[in-house]
Scaffold this motif. Structure first.
Motif, short mmCIF file in Angstrom:
data_model
loop_
_atom_site.label_atom_id
_atom_site.label_comp_id
_atom_site.label_asym_id
_atom_site.label_seq_id
_atom_site.Cartn_x
_atom_site.Cartn_y
_atom_site.Cartn_z
N MET A 9 58.23 60.52 56.65
CA MET A 9 58.63 61.89 56.78
C MET A 9 59.85 61.79 57.73
N LEU A 10 59.68 61.38 58.64
CA LEU A 10 60.81 61.17 59.69
C LEU A 10 61.93 60.14 59.25
N ASP A 11 61.72 59.13 58.64
CA ASP A 11 62.66 58.05 58.10
C ASP A 11 63.46 58.76 56.99
N ASN A 12 62.85 59.63 56.13
CA ASN A 12 63.62 60.34 55.20
C ASN A 12 63.97 61.68 55.47
N ASP A 13 63.73 62.47 56.70
CA ASP A 13 63.95 63.58 56.98
C ASP A 13 63.48 64.65 55.76
N ILE A 14 62.10 64.55 55.50
CA ILE A 14 61.59 65.52 54.60
C ILE A 14 60.26 66.05 55.40
N ARG A 15 59.96 67.35 54.85
CA ARG A 15 58.89 68.22 55.69
C ARG A 15 57.37 68.09 55.14
N SER A 16 57.68 68.08 53.65
CA SER A 16 56.29 67.58 53.02
C SER A 16 56.51 66.38 51.92
N ILE A 17 55.12 65.85 51.63
CA ILE A 17 55.06 64.89 50.79
C ILE A 17 53.80 65.28 49.64
N PRO A 18 54.00 65.32 48.33
CA PRO A 18 52.85 65.60 47.37
C PRO A 18 51.82 64.20 47.57
N VAL A 19 50.74 64.49 47.18
CA VAL A 19 49.67 63.48 47.13
C VAL A 19 49.02 63.46 45.86
N LEU A 20 49.42 62.03 45.19
CA LEU A 20 49.06 61.99 43.91
C LEU A 20 47.52 60.82 43.86
N GLU A 21 46.88 61.11 42.81
CA GLU A 21 45.63 60.37 42.56
C GLU A 21 45.74 60.26 40.94
N ASP A 22 45.93 59.02 40.42
CA ASP A 22 45.89 58.79 38.96
C ASP A 22 46.92 59.54 38.44
N THR B 167 48.26 62.33 39.10
CA THR B 167 47.95 63.96 39.23
C THR B 167 48.24 64.28 40.64
N VAL B 168 48.89 65.48 40.71
CA VAL B 168 48.97 65.90 41.99
C VAL B 168 47.63 66.58 42.65
N VAL B 169 47.11 66.10 43.62
CA VAL B 169 46.00 66.71 44.11
C VAL B 169 46.15 67.37 45.39
N GLY B 170 47.21 67.32 45.95
CA GLY B 170 47.42 68.20 47.21
C GLY B 170 48.93 67.84 47.70
N ILE B 171 49.22 68.24 49.03
CA ILE B 171 50.29 68.15 49.41
C ILE B 171 49.98 68.20 51.12
N ILE B 172 50.66 67.22 51.82
CA ILE B 172 50.52 67.03 53.18
C ILE B 172 52.05 67.39 54.01
N SER B 173 51.89 68.18 54.98
CA SER B 173 53.25 68.62 55.62
C SER B 173 53.26 68.49 57.05
N ARG B 174 54.49 68.27 57.53
CA ARG B 174 54.51 68.13 59.09
C ARG B 174 53.91 68.87 59.80
N ARG B 175 53.31 70.06 59.35
CA ARG B 175 52.74 71.03 60.03
C ARG B 175 51.33 70.85 59.99
N ASP B 176 50.81 70.09 58.96
CA ASP B 176 49.38 69.77 58.55
C ASP B 176 49.10 68.55 59.78
N ILE B 177 49.96 67.83 59.79
CA ILE B 177 49.68 66.61 60.78
C ILE B 177 49.96 67.11 62.33
N LEU B 178 50.80 67.87 62.56
CA LEU B 178 50.70 68.61 63.91
C LEU B 178 49.52 69.34 64.33
N ARG B 179 49.20 70.03 63.17
CA ARG B 179 47.86 70.86 63.61
C ARG B 179 46.77 70.10 63.90
N ALA B 180 46.50 68.90 63.29
CA ALA B 180 45.44 68.03 63.48
C ALA B 180 45.64 67.35 64.57
#
Length: 205
Positions: free
Chosen positions: A105-118, A120-133
């Motif tokens: 995220m930092l290297d590419n200056d993006i705020r969220s990344i889709p999560v794929l499994e096989d 298929t989009v199964v989720g999304i993770i954002s900077r906010r999710d990481i900070l909250r954790a």
């Protein structure tokens, strides 16, 4: 910590043929900053965020409205998501390490990344999710790890104290397999950076 532990799922998506206005409504109604863009088969083809939508709707030049009056084609601004989305988005997997995702995220200056499994989009993770954790207190982490271990051990077999994100687990283990399971359980708690089981030393997440 793994992506699957903190990602948002299910994820709100939008079709590439949807209107820019409808995508803006979803972003606003769901309080998200970006949406995975899918084709009619459900395949991920891009990402569209607030910046993509505003770029084509809010002029940087305050006199731009004058030029628009002079344009021969006043309806030329993009109307569909496919025209404003960012194609070929960076993606990740549920089992990926959150630290690697944060770096991407930092290297590419993006705020969220889709999560794929096989595929298929199964989720999304954002900077906010990481900070909250990451900002959860040690007392909250201690309670969560203790609860998971108590459930697994069918009682209070181990005592947990989390300090600085490191979970210190004291108690005895039947064998190395059981110790490994305890370490994995503790590591799955979002915010736990490492696990210390005494002689075995800290195990990173």
């Amino acid at each position: 910590m793994r992506v699957k532990d903190i990602m948002s799922s299910p994820v709100y998506t939008v079709l590439q043929t949807a209107s820019v206005e409808s995508a803006a409504k979803v972003l606003t109604a769901r309080s998200v900053t970006a949406l995975p863009v899918l084709d009619t088969t459900g395949r991920l083809v891009g990402m569209v965020g607030e910046g993509d939508l505003l770029w084509h709707r809010v002029p940087a030049d305050p006199t731009a409205h004058i030029q628009r009056l002079l344009d021969t084609d006043p309806e030329s601004r993009p109307g569909m998501v496919v025209e404003v989305m960012s194609a070929y988005p960076i993606t990740t997997r549920p089992e990926a390490d959150v630290a690697d995702v944060a770096g991407a995220m930092l290297d590419n200056d993006i705020r969220s990344i889709p999560v794929l499994e096989d595929g298929t989009v199964v989720g999304i993770i954002s900077r906010r999710d990481i900070l909250r954790a990451m900002v959860r207190g040690d007392d909250v982490l201690t309670a969560e790890v203790q609860h998971r271990l108590d459930e697994y051990g069918d009682g209070h077999r181990w005592t947990v104290i989390v300090e600085g994100g490191v979970a210190h687990v004291s108690g005895t283990f039947d064998d190395e397999t059981e110790q490994g399971i305890v370490v994995v359980l503790a590591r799955t708690v979002p915010g736990v950076a490492a696990v210390d089981v005494g002689a075995a030393g800290p195990v990173g997440g």
